[in-house]
Design a protein around this motif. Structure first.
Motif, PDB file in Angstrom:
ATOM      1  N   THR A 289       0.852  -1.193   0.000  1.00 36.89           N
ATOM      2  CA  THR A 289       0.000   0.000   0.000  1.00 36.89           C
ATOM      3  C   THR A 289       0.892   1.249   0.000  1.00 36.89           C
ATOM      4  N   ILE A 290       0.243   2.398  -0.242  1.00 35.18           N
ATOM      5  CA  ILE A 290       1.010   3.653  -0.201  1.00 35.18           C
ATOM      6  C   ILE A 290       1.604   3.844   1.203  1.00 35.18           C
ATOM      7  N   GLY A 291       0.818   3.512   2.232  1.00 32.00           N
ATOM      8  CA  GLY A 291       1.289   3.633   3.623  1.00 32.00           C
ATOM      9  C   GLY A 291       2.550   2.800   3.830  1.00 32.00           C
ATOM     10  N   GLN A 292       2.533   1.588   3.287  1.00 33.59           N
ATOM     11  CA  GLN A 292       3.723   0.737   3.446  1.00 33.59           C
ATOM     12  C   GLN A 292       4.927   1.331   2.713  1.00 33.59           C
ATOM     13  N   GLN A 293       4.640   1.952   1.557  1.00 31.66           N
ATOM     14  CA  GLN A 293       5.749   2.535   0.800  1.00 31.66           C
ATOM     15  C   GLN A 293       6.340   3.739   1.539  1.00 31.66           C
ATOM     16  N   VAL A 294       5.462   4.478   2.257  1.00 28.38           N
ATOM     17  CA  VAL A 294       5.976   5.595   3.065  1.00 28.38           C
ATOM     18  C   VAL A 294       6.852   5.034   4.200  1.00 28.38           C
ATOM     19  N   THR A 295       6.405   3.911   4.771  1.00 27.42           N
ATOM     20  CA  THR A 295       7.228   3.263   5.811  1.00 27.42           C
ATOM     21  C   THR A 295       8.592   2.887   5.237  1.00 27.42           C
ATOM     22  N   ILE A 296       8.584   2.415   3.979  1.00 26.79           N
ATOM     23  CA  ILE A 296       9.868   2.054   3.345  1.00 26.79           C
ATOM     24  C   ILE A 296      10.766   3.285   3.240  1.00 26.79           C
ATOM     25  N   VAL A 297      10.165   4.440   2.876  1.00 24.14           N
ATOM     26  CA  VAL A 297      10.972   5.667   2.764  1.00 24.14           C
ATOM     27  C   VAL A 297      11.645   5.952   4.119  1.00 24.14           C
ATOM     28  N   LEU A 298      10.846   5.879   5.190  1.00 20.86           N
ATOM     29  CA  LEU A 298      11.409   6.216   6.506  1.00 20.86           C
ATOM     30  C   LEU A 298      12.465   5.204   6.934  1.00 20.86           C
ATOM     31  N   THR A 299      12.165   3.916   6.793  1.00 20.48           N
ATOM     32  CA  THR A 299      13.155   2.929   7.265  1.00 20.48           C
ATOM     33  C   THR A 299      14.397   2.916   6.376  1.00 20.48           C
ATOM     34  N   ALA A 300      14.202   3.163   5.070  1.00 28.21           N
ATOM     35  CA  ALA A 300      15.389   3.153   4.195  1.00 28.21           C
ATOM     36  C   ALA A 300      16.306   4.320   4.516  1.00 28.21           C
ATOM     37  N   VAL A 301      15.720   5.468   4.925  1.00 24.56           N
ATOM     38  CA  VAL A 301      16.576   6.596   5.328  1.00 24.56           C
ATOM     39  C   VAL A 301      17.407   6.179   6.550  1.00 24.56           C
ATOM     40  N   LEU A 302      16.713   5.558   7.530  1.00 25.47           N
ATOM     41  CA  LEU A 302      17.435   5.119   8.733  1.00 25.47           C
ATOM     42  C   LEU A 302      18.445   4.018   8.408  1.00 25.47           C
ATOM     43  N   ALA A 303      17.993   3.050   7.577  1.00 26.13           N
ATOM     44  CA  ALA A 303      18.873   1.921   7.249  1.00 26.13           C
ATOM     45  C   ALA A 303      20.115   2.404   6.520  1.00 26.13           C
ATOM     46  N   SER A 304      19.941   3.405   5.629  1.00 24.18           N
ATOM     47  CA  SER A 304      21.116   3.855   4.885  1.00 24.18           C
ATOM     48  C   SER A 304      22.070   4.619   5.798  1.00 24.18           C
ATOM     49  N   ILE A 305      21.510   5.285   6.827  1.00 28.60           N
ATOM     50  CA  ILE A 305      22.403   5.951   7.794  1.00 28.60           C
ATOM     51  C   ILE A 305      23.223   4.898   8.542  1.00 28.60           C
ATOM     52  N   GLY A 306      22.570   3.796   8.861  1.00 29.43           N
ATOM     53  CA  GLY A 306      23.252   2.739   9.618  1.00 29.43           C
ATOM     54  C   GLY A 306      24.164   1.874   8.767  1.00 29.43           C
ATOM     55  N   THR A 307      24.115   2.072   7.444  1.00 31.51           N
ATOM     56  CA  THR A 307      24.944   1.232   6.573  1.00 31.51           C
ATOM     57  C   THR A 307      26.387   1.701   6.632  1.00 31.51           C
ATOM     58  N   ALA A 308      27.308   0.755   6.865  1.00 30.70           N
ATOM     59  CA  ALA A 308      28.722   1.139   6.901  1.00 30.70           C
ATOM     60  C   ALA A 308      29.218   1.332   5.474  1.00 30.70           C
ATOM     61  N   GLY A 309      30.209   2.206   5.299  1.00 33.86           N
ATOM     62  CA  GLY A 309      30.696   2.470   3.941  1.00 33.86           C
ATOM     63  C   GLY A 309      31.669   1.441   3.435  1.00 33.86           C
ATOM     64  N   VAL A 310      31.288   0.169   3.552  1.00 36.51           N
ATOM     65  CA  VAL A 310      32.159  -0.914   3.071  1.00 36.51           C
ATOM     66  C   VAL A 310      31.352  -1.819   2.147  1.00 36.51           C
ATOM     67  N   PRO A 311      32.022  -2.622   1.306  1.00 39.85           N
ATOM     68  CA  PRO A 311      31.255  -3.423   0.345  1.00 39.85           C
ATOM     69  C   PRO A 311      30.232  -4.338   1.013  1.00 39.85           C
ATOM     70  N   GLY A 312      29.060  -4.374   0.433  1.00 44.09           N
ATOM     71  CA  GLY A 312      28.048  -5.354   0.837  1.00 44.09           C
ATOM     72  C   GLY A 312      27.199  -4.990   2.033  1.00 44.09           C
ATOM     73  N   SER A 313      27.487  -3.878   2.723  1.00 45.27           N
ATOM     74  CA  SER A 313      26.735  -3.652   3.960  1.00 45.27           C
ATOM     75  C   SER A 313      25.295  -3.211   3.687  1.00 45.27           C
ATOM     76  N   GLY A 314      25.054  -2.600   2.519  1.00 45.05           N
ATOM     77  CA  GLY A 314      23.692  -2.176   2.180  1.00 45.05           C
ATOM     78  C   GLY A 314      22.741  -3.359   2.099  1.00 45.05           C
ATOM     79  N   MET A 315      23.263  -4.502   1.672  1.00 46.06           N
ATOM     80  CA  MET A 315      22.402  -5.687   1.535  1.00 46.06           C
ATOM     81  C   MET A 315      21.985  -6.212   2.915  1.00 46.06           C
ATOM     82  N   ILE A 316      22.897  -6.089   3.879  1.00 47.32           N
ATOM     83  CA  ILE A 316      22.573  -6.555   5.235  1.00 47.32           C
ATOM     84  C   ILE A 316      21.464  -5.675   5.820  1.00 47.32           C
ATOM     85  N   MET A 317      21.562  -4.358   5.552  1.00 46.34           N
ATOM     86  CA  MET A 317      20.557  -3.447   6.095  1.00 46.34           C
ATOM     87  C   MET A 317      19.221  -3.550   5.349  1.00 46.34           C
ATOM     88  N   LEU A 318      19.252  -4.174   4.170  1.00 46.20           N
ATOM     89  CA  LEU A 318      17.998  -4.359   3.430  1.00 46.20           C
ATOM     90  C   LEU A 318      16.996  -5.165   4.267  1.00 46.20           C
TER      91      LEU A 318
END
Ligand code: ASP
Length: 439
Positions: free
Chosen positions: A351-380
């Motif tokens: 739903t649109i609501g779920q997609q908004v949740t994705i926007v918020l969590t992806a912002v947080l997840a990307s902040i928590g992602t370390a700048g090394v190879p492969g870490s973005g996939m773990i935060m996915l």
């Protein structure tokens, strides 16, 4: 009037003389030095791709003989990145002298990072929906096993920014903790005033030394890029790439769109810089990030690029290390596109609501992602869990993670570069206004 004309003519002849001198100097250099480092890095990337394609039948050759070149280069970069960040950031704090000004730069930087990341993930979601990223993909049930790593809570993440030990963060290259140490000690040196003058001198001198060492290492970047890219291309054959080609294309399109629209717009509007000048200046960092898939690894090159574009040292030494740690626009686009892909493959309507949740969590997840190879996939995993999508879906995209990681890292690094240019321009404007008021 005639005086003015004379002055202009004099200036013109001076410029011509300097240009001639530079041309003469260049003519004396050996041929390989007449080609710029950016061009060499680009040539190395192209050569790496060609050699990788030629070695697709025998990836072990690339792994054994070519990869070590890339690893040596990456090791050297990792060696310099910690002292570089710590000394240049402390030197920056000392030269600004003013806690308020550092706070203002920090505030602008963080707002810039959060807004651009939110834009990035929104673009990712729109493009993934419009281009129907999961369409035509057949779910291979036997591949579906993925054990998500344990996710730290938000509070744990916040607490972990503050180091309990002076040495450990440097040994582990924990960037956020290093930034905190540099800020505290920078302020300490200012507070101690005259008594700390020798320390301030040492910090400034060490910052210069680190920059010189970094320059030396960066000269070898073309070898590093070649050594990093060839093995990746050699081991990612068509049988791995083809089934997920649509996902790769959609993610790349969204990332390129974000770079072209958002960064071009921001550097033009905020810094008044021609976007092409910005992209040209940023190219070495972009290319190196693409080959190494590490924002932290590309940090020294990015610092150099932004300083070449006129960003002040005290700004780049603060904005860029912070960006390499918390600003991951490419990663957030990847997380959005993958979330839609996994949802579509599993036949789940978001739903649109779920997609908004994705926007918020992806912002947080990307902040928590370390700048090394492969870490973005773990935060996915965190993004998927936030809207109840099956985490096992990560197994579907894991095979092509490196190919996606290369582009997302290049976008992450370009985003940091654009922030440095924009924050620098805002600070310059502020300084000008202040000067006008005083006059
Ligand atoms: N490799 C990325 C970076 O260093 C992080 C990621 O995996 O998304 O910026």
């Amino acid at each position: 009037m005639s005086e003015l004309k004379e002055l202009v003519e004099e200036a013109e002849s001076d410029i011509k003389e300097v240009a001639q001198e530079i041309a003469q100097e260049n003519a004396k250099k050996p041929w390989y030095k007449r080609i710029s480092l950016t061009t060499w890095i680009f040539i190395a990337l192209g050569l790496g791709v060609v050699v990788g394609l030629l070695l697709q039948g025998a990836p072990e050759i690339a792994e054994t003989y070519i990869k070590p070149v890339g690893t040596i280069f990456l090791n050297l970069i990792k060696m310099i990145v910690v002292p570089l960040v710590i000394f240049s950031m402390m030197a920056g704090v000392i030269s600004l002298r003013d806690i308020k000004q550092i706070g203002a730069i920090g505030g602008k930087t963080i707002v810039y990072y959060l807004l651009t990341t939110a834009c990035a993930i929104t673009i990712g979601l729109i493009i993934a929906n419009v281009l129907n990223v999961g369409g035509g993909y057949n779910l291979p049930a036997e591949e579906l096993a993925y054990e998500p790593a344990e996710q730290p809570t938000l509070i744990d993440t916040l607490v972990a920014i503050f180091p309990s030990n002076f040495v450990q963060p440097m040994a582990d290259a924990t960037m956020l903790q290093i930034i905190v140490i540099a800020l505290f000690f920078g302020f300490g040196i200012i507070a101690a005033g005259q008594k700390a003058k020798p320390v301030a001198d040492l910090v400034n001198a060490m910052s210069e030394v680190c920059i010189k060492v970094m320059h030396g290492i960066i000269c070898f970047a073309p070898f590093g890029v070649f050594g990093l890219i060839a093995p990746v291309i050699a081991s990612n054959g068509p049988d791995i790439l083809l089934p997920l080609l649509r996902l790769i294309v959609v993610a790349y399109v969204a990332m390129i769109l974000h770079v072209v629209v958002v960064y071009s717009g921001l550097v033009k509007v905020i810094a008044g810089m021609n976007p092409l000048t910005f992209f040209k200046g940023e190219l070495p960092a972009f290319t190196f990030a693409f080959a190494s898939a590490s924002s932290v690894g590309a940090l020294p090159i990015n610092i150099e690029c932004s300083q070449n574009m006129g960003v002040k040292k005290e700004i780049s030494s603060f904005v860029l290390p912070l960006g390499a740690t918390i600003n991951m626009d490419g990663t957030s686009i990847y997380q959005g596109v993958c979330a839609i892909f996994i949802a579509q493959v599993f036949g789940i309507d978001l739903t649109i609501g779920q997609q908004v949740t994705i926007v918020l969590t992806a912002v947080l997840a990307s902040i928590g992602t370390a700048g090394v190879p492969g870490s973005g996939m773990i935060m996915l995993a965190m993004v998927l869990q936030s809207v109840g999508l099956p985490v096992e879906g990560i197994a579907l995209v894991a095979g092509v993670d490196r190919i996606l990681d290369m582009m997302r890292t290049a976008v992450n690094v370009t985003g940091d570069g654009s922030a440095a240019v924009c924050v620098n321009a805002m600070e310059e404007r502020k300084a000008q206004k202040r000067a006008q008021k005083v006059a």
